[in-house]
Scaffold this motif. Structure first.
Motif, PDB file in Angstrom:
ATOM      1  N   LEU A 253       0.833  -1.207   0.000  1.00 42.32           N
ATOM      2  CA  LEU A 253       0.000   0.000   0.000  1.00 42.32           C
ATOM      3  C   LEU A 253       0.866   1.255   0.000  1.00 42.32           C
ATOM      4  N   VAL A 256       2.083   1.984  -3.404  1.00 42.52           N
ATOM      5  CA  VAL A 256       1.067   2.610  -4.261  1.00 42.52           C
ATOM      6  C   VAL A 256       0.958   4.110  -3.960  1.00 42.52           C
ATOM      7  N   ALA A 260       3.873   5.312  -6.464  1.00 40.61           N
ATOM      8  CA  ALA A 260       3.046   5.051  -7.648  1.00 40.61           C
ATOM      9  C   ALA A 260       3.287   3.666  -8.234  1.00 40.61           C
ATOM     10  N   GLU A 261       3.556   2.696  -7.371  1.00 38.73           N
ATOM     11  CA  GLU A 261       3.737   1.319  -7.824  1.00 38.73           C
ATOM     12  C   GLU A 261       2.361   0.695  -8.076  1.00 38.73           C
ATOM     13  N   PRO A 262       2.195  -0.087  -9.120  1.00 39.46           N
ATOM     14  CA  PRO A 262       0.887  -0.683  -9.422  1.00 39.46           C
ATOM     15  C   PRO A 262       0.469  -1.689  -8.357  1.00 39.46           C
ATOM     16  N   LEU A 263      -0.811  -1.716  -8.066  1.00 42.14           N
ATOM     17  CA  LEU A 263      -1.361  -2.652  -7.087  1.00 42.14           C
ATOM     18  C   LEU A 263      -2.036  -3.795  -7.822  1.00 42.14           C
TER      19      LEU A 263
END
Length: 298
Positions: A253, A256, A260-263
């Motif tokens: 979390l 994210v 801005a890492e994809p979840l």
């Protein structure tokens, strides 16, 4: 001596450790370009030791520091120092997901080894919690174990070292105060860090940019160990340590929100599986009596 059995309180303390380790990860990323891992551990221990002296001294609790179990403290801190450095090194060798997946095999080792080291009973519920937690980690990280290399072996070895650290911590809580454990933790780790950081003849001092982050690492590192040590004094190790599985979805979390890492939807599914295993473990423990039978100090 009667060992307290308060599983809900232990779970809350472990929640504190989860968020402390998360803050350490953020701060560690911020200073990684300036300080090597030995220097990070050195300054973390220096700041932590200062905090122990100030807080314990103000509360008049430094007299609780004991010297009759130095061998156990030394073994515990050697395991922890080794595991921490193997973990940091593996971060530069293999993908982060693999490191996390391998690190979180540590609770499995705790559950499987606690009957041998601590004499704790291996119940079906604890085995279920360990299996569910590990299954959730594999779903979240999806590591590729097909090609083992030095980084994979280092991460796997760090997990075993962390398991040994937690088992030794549990042994020390039987008769040793938290102040004493944290005192020797920060002092010994500081000495280890000084020796290793100076092996190349260069020790970088904190800068104006890195000092606040190093302070976060030092404070949260101490707080994390305080939370874990307190939790281990309140409930069995094979119950306490699997709660640490919650750290991975929390870190996901953070990735994210901050980076801005994809979840991935599998992260959510893995987190749910982890929660189910931990909830089953907590519910089983809360049905037990408030205290355990007397135990003899080692």
């Amino acid at each position: 001596m009667t060992q307290t059995h308060r599983p809900l309180a232990a779970a809350l303390w472990m929640t504190g450790s989860v968020f402390s380790f998360t803050a350490m990860a953020i701060a560690g990323r911020a200073v990684a370009g300036t300080h090597d891992t030995f220097e990070i551990m050195l300054w973390r221990s220096v700041l932590g030791f200062a905090l122990v002296l100030v807080v314990a001294g103000s509360l008049n609790r430094l007299r609780e520091v004991r010297r009759d179990r130095m061998g156990q403290h030394l073994v515990r801190n050697l395991f922890h120092f080794t595991g921490q450095n193997l973990w940091f090194w593996s971060l530069t060798m293999i993908p982060l997901a693999q490191v996390f997946a391998l690190e979180f095999t540590s609770p499995i080792w705790v559950i499987l080894l606690s009957p041998l080291v601590l004499g704790e009973r291996l119940t079906r519920v604890r085995l279920f919690a360990a299996a569910m937690g590990f299954a959730g980690i594999l779903l979240v990280a999806r590591p590729d174990f097909a090609a083992l290399d030095a980084g994979v072996l280092a991460a796997a070895a760090s997990a075993i070292c962390f398991a040994a650290t937690n088992l030794m911590t549990k042994k020390l809580t039987r008769g040793e105060s938290i102040v004493s454990i944290l005192f020797w933790l920060t002092l010994m780790q500081g000495v280890f860090g000084l020796v290793m950081a100076g092996h190349d003849g260069v020790i970088r001092l904190p800068t104006a940019e890195t000092l606040p982050w190093l302070a976060v690492i030092g404070f949260c590192g101490l707080l994390a160990h305080l939370c874990i040590t307190t939790a281990l004094s309140l409930a069995p190790a094979s119950y306490v340590i699997p709660i640490d599985f919650a750290r991975l979805p929390v870190i996901a979390l953070v990735g994210v929100l901050l980076y801005a890492e994809p979840l991935d939807p599998l992260v959510i599914l893995g987190a749910l599986i982890i929660f189910i295993g931990n909830f089953a473990n907590i519910r089983a423990e809360t049905r037990k009596p408030a205290t355990l039978p007397p135990v003899t100090n080692p």
